[in-house]
Scaffold this motif. Structure first.
Motif, PDB file in Angstrom:
ATOM      1  N   SER A  62       0.853  -1.193   0.000  1.00 25.00           N
ATOM      2  CA  SER A  62       0.000   0.000   0.000  1.00 25.00           C
ATOM      3  C   SER A  62       0.880   1.232   0.000  1.00 25.00           C
ATOM      4  N   GLU A  63       0.279   2.318  -0.398  1.00 25.65           N
ATOM      5  CA  GLU A  63       0.966   3.598  -0.417  1.00 25.65           C
ATOM      6  C   GLU A  63       0.020   4.634   0.182  1.00 25.65           C
ATOM      7  N   VAL A  64       0.534   5.429   1.098  1.00 28.54           N
ATOM      8  CA  VAL A  64      -0.264   6.462   1.749  1.00 28.54           C
ATOM      9  C   VAL A  64       0.386   7.814   1.491  1.00 28.54           C
ATOM     10  N   ILE A  65      -0.409   8.733   0.977  1.00 28.02           N
ATOM     11  CA  ILE A  65       0.004  10.121   0.781  1.00 28.02           C
ATOM     12  C   ILE A  65      -1.048  10.940   1.527  1.00 28.02           C
ATOM     13  N   SER A  66      -0.630  11.627   2.595  1.00 25.36           N
ATOM     14  CA  SER A  66      -1.650  12.207   3.463  1.00 25.36           C
ATOM     15  C   SER A  66      -1.181  13.459   4.188  1.00 25.36           C
ATOM     16  N   ASP A  67      -2.179  14.208   4.647  1.00 21.62           N
ATOM     17  CA  ASP A  67      -1.940  15.330   5.537  1.00 21.62           C
ATOM     18  C   ASP A  67      -1.602  14.804   6.931  1.00 21.62           C
ATOM     19  N   PRO A  68      -1.125  15.673   7.832  1.00 20.65           N
ATOM     20  CA  PRO A  68      -0.713  15.255   9.177  1.00 20.65           C
ATOM     21  C   PRO A  68      -1.829  14.546   9.940  1.00 20.65           C
ATOM     22  N   SER A 117       0.910  -5.636  14.648  1.00 18.45           N
ATOM     23  CA  SER A 117      -0.483  -5.203  14.843  1.00 18.45           C
ATOM     24  C   SER A 117      -1.132  -5.838  16.067  1.00 18.45           C
ATOM     25  N   THR A 118      -0.492  -6.827  16.695  1.00 19.07           N
ATOM     26  CA  THR A 118      -1.056  -7.456  17.890  1.00 19.07           C
ATOM     27  C   THR A 118      -0.585  -6.763  19.168  1.00 19.07           C
ATOM     28  N   ARG A 119       0.185  -5.689  19.033  1.00 20.27           N
ATOM     29  CA  ARG A 119       0.679  -4.891  20.164  1.00 20.27           C
ATOM     30  C   ARG A 119       0.285  -3.433  19.932  1.00 20.27           C
ATOM     31  N   PRO A 120      -0.067  -2.701  20.969  1.00 17.90           N
ATOM     32  CA  PRO A 120      -0.423  -1.291  20.788  1.00 17.90           C
ATOM     33  C   PRO A 120       0.725  -0.498  20.156  1.00 17.90           C
ATOM     34  N   TYR A 121       0.354   0.471  19.322  1.00 20.50           N
ATOM     35  CA  TYR A 121       1.356   1.358  18.736  1.00 20.50           C
ATOM     36  C   TYR A 121       0.728   2.688  18.365  1.00 20.50           C
ATOM     37  N   THR A 122       1.601   3.677  18.136  1.00 20.51           N
ATOM     38  CA  THR A 122       1.157   4.972  17.607  1.00 20.51           C
ATOM     39  C   THR A 122       2.056   5.358  16.440  1.00 20.51           C
ATOM     40  N   LEU A 123       1.451   6.064  15.508  1.00 18.01           N
ATOM     41  CA  LEU A 123       2.160   6.639  14.364  1.00 18.01           C
ATOM     42  C   LEU A 123       1.841   8.129  14.377  1.00 18.01           C
ATOM     43  N   THR A 124       2.862   8.965  14.311  1.00 14.45           N
ATOM     44  CA  THR A 124       2.668  10.410  14.350  1.00 14.45           C
ATOM     45  C   THR A 124       3.281  11.046  13.117  1.00 14.45           C
ATOM     46  N   PHE A 125       2.482  11.850  12.436  1.00  9.58           N
ATOM     47  CA  PHE A 125       2.944  12.579  11.251  1.00  9.58           C
ATOM     48  C   PHE A 125       2.535  14.037  11.436  1.00  9.58           C
ATOM     49  N   LYS A 126       3.514  14.922  11.536  1.00 10.67           N
ATOM     50  CA  LYS A 126       3.237  16.339  11.770  1.00 10.67           C
ATOM     51  C   LYS A 126       3.196  17.156  10.488  1.00 10.67           C
ATOM     52  N   GLU A 127       3.520  16.515   9.354  1.00  6.72           N
ATOM     53  CA  GLU A 127       3.535  17.194   8.058  1.00  6.72           C
ATOM     54  C   GLU A 127       2.881  16.284   7.028  1.00  6.72           C
ATOM     55  N   HIS A 128       2.524  16.857   5.889  1.00  7.37           N
ATOM     56  CA  HIS A 128       2.054  16.056   4.762  1.00  7.37           C
ATOM     57  C   HIS A 128       3.150  15.029   4.452  1.00  7.37           C
ATOM     58  N   PHE A 129       2.791  13.767   4.287  1.00  2.93           N
ATOM     59  CA  PHE A 129       3.810  12.715   4.152  1.00  2.93           C
ATOM     60  C   PHE A 129       3.435  11.696   3.076  1.00  2.93           C
ATOM     61  N   HIS A 130       4.394  10.851   2.766  1.00  6.14           N
ATOM     62  CA  HIS A 130       4.243   9.794   1.766  1.00  6.14           C
ATOM     63  C   HIS A 130       4.968   8.565   2.305  1.00  6.14           C
ATOM     64  N   GLN A 131       4.248   7.448   2.411  1.00  2.00           N
ATOM     65  CA  GLN A 131       4.827   6.196   2.901  1.00  2.00           C
ATOM     66  C   GLN A 131       4.445   5.044   1.978  1.00  2.00           C
ATOM     67  N   PHE A 132       5.316   4.046   1.960  1.00  6.80           N
ATOM     68  CA  PHE A 132       5.050   2.774   1.301  1.00  6.80           C
ATOM     69  C   PHE A 132       4.983   1.730   2.412  1.00  6.80           C
ATOM     70  N   ILE A 133       3.904   0.916   2.442  1.00  8.79           N
ATOM     71  CA  ILE A 133       3.708  -0.040   3.532  1.00  8.79           C
ATOM     72  C   ILE A 133       3.587  -1.443   2.976  1.00  8.79           C
ATOM     73  N   VAL A 134       4.311  -2.352   3.618  1.00 11.93           N
ATOM     74  CA  VAL A 134       4.220  -3.776   3.327  1.00 11.93           C
ATOM     75  C   VAL A 134       3.533  -4.416   4.529  1.00 11.93           C
ATOM     76  N   GLN A 135       2.460  -5.166   4.275  1.00 12.33           N
ATOM     77  CA  GLN A 135       1.717  -5.833   5.335  1.00 12.33           C
ATOM     78  C   GLN A 135       1.794  -7.331   5.093  1.00 12.33           C
ATOM     79  N   MET A 136       2.142  -8.076   6.153  1.00 11.62           N
ATOM     80  CA  MET A 136       2.282  -9.522   6.011  1.00 11.62           C
ATOM     81  C   MET A 136       1.714 -10.233   7.234  1.00 11.62           C
ATOM     82  N   PRO A 137       1.164 -11.404   7.041  1.00  9.88           N
ATOM     83  CA  PRO A 137       0.647 -12.153   8.188  1.00  9.88           C
ATOM     84  C   PRO A 137       1.760 -12.467   9.175  1.00  9.88           C
ATOM     85  N   LYS A 138       1.398 -12.397  10.444  1.00 13.03           N
ATOM     86  CA  LYS A 138       2.360 -12.701  11.494  1.00 13.03           C
ATOM     87  C   LYS A 138       2.647 -14.187  11.499  1.00 13.03           C
TER      88      LYS A 138
END
Length: 138
Positions: A62-68, A117-138
């Motif tokens: 997946s690819e995410v391009i987003s505001d903060p 994803s089975t443990r709590p987490y936070t993601l913080t983005f303070k600016e418009h950003f672009h990420q590439f995400i790889v998701q796989m079964p645990k």
């Protein structure tokens, strides 16, 4: 920066009424990844885009391009879901912060973080950003 995923699908807030955009965005990222809480960092208009629908075997890209925004995966959400995935986020532009299990990783362009994803987490983005995400079964 041009999108990395030219095929598959593209989902965006562009054609959504401004007052409904962030709620729509929250639903998009929950459908794409795992159940999350998400808050806009800035007041006003919000824009975000997800590209996905491509993968290899059990890997999803997946690819995410987003505001903060601030994203939280809580114990409560984990207890209500069956998702058990690892996610690897590659930062393409700007900066992000990943926190999990008392550790944090500052993501600058070219950096990545692996989180569970089975443990709590936070993601913080303070600016418009672009990420590439790889998701796989645990």
């Amino acid at each position: 920066m041009l999108p990395l995923i030219p095929e598959g699908y593209q989902k965006s807030t562009v054609n959504i009424l401004e007052k409904e955009r962030f709620d729509y965005w929250r639903d998009l990222i929950c459908d794409e990844f795992v159940k999350l809480d998400c808050e806009a960092v800035e007041n006003g208009s919000f824009n975000g885009e997800i590209r996905g629908g491509v993968g290899v075997s059990s890997l999803r890209f997946s690819e995410v391009i987003s505001d903060p925004q601030l994203v939280r995966r809580s114990k409560q959400q984990i207890s209500k879901s069956a998702e058990e995935d690892f996610l690897i986020s590659f930062q393409l532009t700007q900066q992000g912060l990943v926190r999990q299990d008392g550790r944090e990783a500052v993501l600058k362009p070219g950096y990545f973080a692996l989180y569970d994803s089975t443990r709590p987490y936070t993601l913080t983005f303070k600016e418009h950003f672009h990420q590439f995400i790889v998701q796989m079964p645990k």
